[in-house]
Design an enzyme around this catalytic site. Structure first.
Site, PDB file in Angstrom:
ATOM      1  N   GLU A 172       0.871  -1.173   0.000  1.00  0.00           N
ATOM      2  CA  GLU A 172       0.000   0.000   0.000  1.00  0.00           C
ATOM      3  C   GLU A 172       0.905   1.220   0.000  1.00  0.00           C
ATOM      4  O   GLU A 172       1.789   1.332   0.868  1.00  0.00           O
ATOM      5  CB  GLU A 172      -0.888  -0.020   1.258  1.00  0.00           C
ATOM      6  CG  GLU A 172      -1.839   1.150   1.253  1.00  0.00           C
ATOM      7  CD  GLU A 172      -2.806   1.168   2.427  1.00  0.00           C
ATOM      8  OE1 GLU A 172      -2.792   0.223   3.238  1.00  0.00           O
ATOM      9  OE2 GLU A 172      -3.557   2.157   2.517  1.00  0.00           O
ATOM     10  N   ARG A 192       5.493 -13.515   9.365  1.00  0.00           N
ATOM     11  CA  ARG A 192       6.116 -12.184   9.296  1.00  0.00           C
ATOM     12  C   ARG A 192       7.496 -12.234   9.922  1.00  0.00           C
ATOM     13  O   ARG A 192       7.743 -12.999  10.851  1.00  0.00           O
ATOM     14  CB  ARG A 192       5.285 -11.172  10.091  1.00  0.00           C
ATOM     15  CG  ARG A 192       4.113 -10.608   9.352  1.00  0.00           C
ATOM     16  CD  ARG A 192       3.313  -9.699  10.269  1.00  0.00           C
ATOM     17  NE  ARG A 192       3.634  -8.291  10.039  1.00  0.00           N
ATOM     18  CZ  ARG A 192       3.020  -7.542   9.135  1.00  0.00           C
ATOM     19  NH1 ARG A 192       2.090  -8.064   8.359  1.00  0.00           N
ATOM     20  NH2 ARG A 192       3.333  -6.272   8.995  1.00  0.00           N
ATOM     21  N   LYS A 200       4.085   0.843   9.813  1.00  0.00           N
ATOM     22  CA  LYS A 200       4.225   2.049   8.995  1.00  0.00           C
ATOM     23  C   LYS A 200       3.590   3.253   9.682  1.00  0.00           C
ATOM     24  O   LYS A 200       4.074   4.367   9.545  1.00  0.00           O
ATOM     25  CB  LYS A 200       3.563   1.843   7.626  1.00  0.00           C
ATOM     26  CG  LYS A 200       4.479   1.126   6.647  1.00  0.00           C
ATOM     27  CD  LYS A 200       3.927   1.191   5.245  1.00  0.00           C
ATOM     28  CE  LYS A 200       2.876   0.116   5.041  1.00  0.00           C
ATOM     29  NZ  LYS A 200       2.433  -0.013   3.649  1.00  0.00           N
TER      30      LYS A 200
HETATM   31  P1  ATP Z   1       2.390  -2.170   8.139  1.00  0.00           P
HETATM   32  O1  ATP Z   1       1.673  -3.111   9.052  1.00  0.00           O
HETATM   33  O2  ATP Z   1       3.758  -1.797   8.578  1.00  0.00           O
HETATM   34  O3  ATP Z   1       1.560  -0.990   7.732  1.00  0.00           O
HETATM   35  P2  ATP Z   1       1.554  -3.636   5.882  1.00  0.00           P
HETATM   36  O4  ATP Z   1       1.623  -5.096   5.960  1.00  0.00           O
HETATM   37  O5  ATP Z   1       0.222  -3.043   6.076  1.00  0.00           O
HETATM   38  O6  ATP Z   1       2.642  -3.018   6.837  1.00  0.00           O
HETATM   39  P3  ATP Z   1       1.712  -3.398   3.067  1.00  0.00           P
HETATM   40  O7  ATP Z   1       2.145  -2.254   2.255  1.00  0.00           O
HETATM   41  O8  ATP Z   1       0.305  -3.818   2.996  1.00  0.00           O
HETATM   42  O9  ATP Z   1       2.136  -3.080   4.549  1.00  0.00           O
HETATM   43  O10 ATP Z   1       2.688  -4.632   2.829  1.00  0.00           O
HETATM   44  C1  ATP Z   1       2.929  -5.213   1.589  1.00  0.00           C
HETATM   45  C2  ATP Z   1       3.221  -6.666   1.800  1.00  0.00           C
HETATM   46  O11 ATP Z   1       4.338  -6.834   2.661  1.00  0.00           O
HETATM   47  C3  ATP Z   1       2.064  -7.394   2.424  1.00  0.00           C
HETATM   48  O12 ATP Z   1       1.805  -8.541   1.661  1.00  0.00           O
HETATM   49  C4  ATP Z   1       2.544  -7.756   3.803  1.00  0.00           C
HETATM   50  O13 ATP Z   1       2.039  -9.002   4.169  1.00  0.00           O
HETATM   51  C5  ATP Z   1       4.059  -7.798   3.631  1.00  0.00           C
HETATM   52  N1  ATP Z   1       4.734  -7.492   4.897  1.00  0.00           N
HETATM   53  C6  ATP Z   1       4.691  -6.341   5.594  1.00  0.00           C
HETATM   54  N2  ATP Z   1       5.414  -6.417   6.726  1.00  0.00           N
HETATM   55  C7  ATP Z   1       5.969  -7.659   6.744  1.00  0.00           C
HETATM   56  C8  ATP Z   1       6.829  -8.372   7.650  1.00  0.00           C
HETATM   57  N3  ATP Z   1       7.274  -7.797   8.772  1.00  0.00           N
HETATM   58  N4  ATP Z   1       7.203  -9.622   7.334  1.00  0.00           N
HETATM   59  C9  ATP Z   1       6.756 -10.199   6.201  1.00  0.00           C
HETATM   60  N5  ATP Z   1       5.947  -9.592   5.320  1.00  0.00           N
HETATM   61  C10 ATP Z   1       5.540  -8.353   5.570  1.00  0.00           C
HETATM   62 MG    MG Z   2      -1.302  -3.943   4.611  1.00  0.00          MG
END
Ligand code: ATP
Ligand code: MG
Length: 543
Positions: free
Chosen positions: A31, A256, A266
């Site tokens: 995102e 994760r 984020k």
């Molecule tokens: P945040 O929780 O920090 O806002 P998010 O998961 O909402 O992160 P996205 O931009 O939606 O952020 O993430 C893109 C992809 O990265 C998603 O498929 C998510 O599952 C993966 N991702 C994000 N953080 C991690 C992590 N710590 N380990 C593995 N995959 C991750």
């Molecule tokens: Mg997300």
């Protein structure tokens, strides 16, 4: 390359063997509401490596279904970071490219009697959802006719309703033990301007409806995501099936990656940026890829680290020491080695000619000739580290300079300290020493054993430098409120000197400063104002 096997590869290999797919297509779907962090590297590496290894490809798809939080700055930074990690998406798409098709598929759901417009208030909806032990209660709008729903949904799109006044909901099962299936919202109203589509839309698809469609439209074969989406998988499958998408992607979840004492949300990182507590998303203390790059981490080190943590079906937490070890492993072979004095103390060699300066040619790396050599100046005036001198040797284990003792200066001569000059506060501001011309490095001289070897920088040619040192950005433990865990004392600045040969160093040049650690030239560094960021200290100091 990630050559080890893992549960995702096992699935992919079976799908190829059975002929289910001819080509493996994955996607990374961030995102665009923040910069990528080291946790995202886990996802990027998994997505790309799972496809590359089988001759397939990966799309970058910006999941821009939430207009209020997204921004083009993030769009640009995300692609830059993926490329820096060493991956090139085959296609770059936006979820917003598919808004029209998503709308059409929602109309199809309505026609099939599988979606309805609900005018319940958000409070009513939350209450009617029930909980894990209590089944939900059907909304009174659930029985609206197909015709009425079609008309209302069109009116939602046309802007007839206020934000929050109604939503489009899937009609699935209000008693399902899986809360995600209790008539989840598919569309909501928002009048925020979208970074791509501007004011064209005022209804936006919810993640759980949009994501499976995006995957299906692109022909993604394996939709890899983190564990928190596991409970959403039945809904994912429902959406693909009921919207009658021709291609059927399969969602597979992985654990994760978290890092000790590191916060990767984020939202939290954005707060640090917006409140000015850090100097931006690329602040060298941040766990963002751009912050780590600015600090001096290499993509190879990050990849090796992430791969070494192993791909697992459960969330895992790695120690920061593992990350630092990966950086050292990479830099010890590639970084040029040179000398820097971070806390300078003057040394005057009283028996060295005032007008003389000599140069010694020294390789930048003992094992890698391709890194070249540089000329190291030597004269009557030098700087050593304050830490490398004490007036009186405390004990025989002390392997540095003290009055009456002799040490070797790297690559040059042995010197013996004879006297010191104090300032009015009683601090040593200069050491008077003599050098022994017979001890020149490489001359084969080995009669005496010096009391240790220390580094130095010749004073007249020394280049002034600013050294940034970083402590942990987050302190305390999980029992504390996140906003109180920012370490205000996490950035220290020292003014010292580097060798003359490094005066033309450019941002992203990396050095191992003997006995001091690994440093990266900062992007704001200029010829007359050299700025270095400490990447990691040396594992074992020679001190
Ligand atoms: P945040 O929780 O920090 O806002 P998010 O998961 O909402 O992160 P996205 O931009 O939606 O952020 O993430 C893109 C992809 O990265 C998603 O498929 C998510 O599952 C993966 N991702 C994000 N953080 C991690 C992590 N710590 N380990 C593995 N995959 C991750
Ligand atoms: Mg997300």
């Amino acid at each position: 390359m990630e050559n080890t096997s893992n549960f995702i590869k096992t699935i992919i290999e079976a799908d190829l063997a059975s002929g289910k797919h001819d080509e493996i297509i994955t996607r990374f779907p961030p995102e665009p509401n923040g910069f990528l962090h080291i946790g995202h590297a886990r996802a990027i590496i998994t997505d790309f490596e799972s496809a590359i290894q089988y001759g397939g490809y990966t799309n970058l798809r910006y999941d821009d279904t939430n207009p209020s939080k997204e921004d083009d700055v993030y769009v640009k930074a995300i692609l830059e970071d993926i490329r820096w990690l060493g991956y090139e998406p085959k296609n770059v798409y936006f979820a917003s490219d598919y808004f029209e098709e998503m709308y059409d598929r929602a109309v199809l759901l309505i026609k099939k009697g599988l979606a309805y417009v609900d005018h319940s208030t958000p409070e009513e909806m939350a209450k009617d959802r029930g909980n894990v032990t209590t089944p939900g209660k059907p909304s009174k709008y659930r029985l609206r006719s197909v015709e009425e729903n079609l008309k209302l949904f069109e009116e939602m799109r046309a802007g007839k309703f206020k934000e929050g006044e109604c939503v489009l909901r899937a009609k699935i099962d209000m008693a399902s033990p899986n809360m995600n299936l209790r008539d989840p919202a598919l569309y909501r109203i928002s009048y925020a301007e979208h970074h791509n589509t501007g004011k064209k839309w005022c209804i936006y698809p919810m993640y759980d409806y949009a994501h499976p469609l995006e995957d299906a439209i692109e022909g993604i074969t394996h939709s890899l995501c983190s564990l928190e989406f596991e409970d959403h998988r039945p809904l994912y499958d429902w959406v693909v099936r009921e919207t009658e998408m021709p291609k059927v992607p399969r969602q597979i979840e992985f654990g994760r990656l978290n890092i000790e004492n590191t916060v990767m949300s984020k939202r939290f990182l954005r707060e640090l940026v917006e409140s000015g507590k850090v100097k931006g998303w690329d602040d060298p203390r941040m766990p963002t890829l751009s912050g780590m790059r600015r600090r001096g981490y290499t993509p190879e080190a990050i990849r090796n680290f992430v791969i070494s943590t192993g791909l697992s079906k459960v969330n895992s937490t790695a120690g920061i020491d593992m990350l630092e070890a990966a950086v050292r492993d990479d830099l010890q072979n590639h970084a040029r080695r040179a000398m820097a004095v971070i806390n300078p103390l003057k040394v005057t060699l009283t028996n060295y000619d005032e007008n003389k300066i000599e140069y010694v040619e020294v390789p930048y790396h003992p094992e890698d000739e391709s890194l070249g050599t540089r000329s190291v100046p030597f004269s009557r005036h030098l700087y050593i580290e304050q830490d490398d001198f004490v007036v009186t040797k405390p004990n025989n284990k002390y392997k540095r300079l003290s009055l009456g003792d002799e040490v070797r200066l790297f690559n040059t001569y042995f010197i013996t300290a004879h006297d010191v000059i104090y300032n009015e506060k009683g601090e040593v501001i200069e050491v008077l020493a003599t050098y022994d011309p017979e001890t020149k490095s490489g001359s084969g001289f080995s009669l005496r054993k010096p009391n240790g070897t220390i580094h130095f920088v010749e004073a007249s040619k020394a280049v002034k430098a600013t050294f940034n040192f970083f402590g942990p950005m987050i302190i305390g433990d999980d029992s504390m409120d996140l906003k109180d865990r920012f370490n205000e004392d996490s950035w220290h600045v020292k003014k010292g000197f580097i060798e003359e040969a490094l005066k033309d160093a450019k941002p992203q040049d990396k050095f191992q400063f003997l006995r001091n650690g690994y440093f990266n030239i900062d992007q704001d560094s200029k010829e007359d104002d050299i700025i270095l960021n400490e990447i990691v200290p040396l594992k074992s100091s020679y001190k």
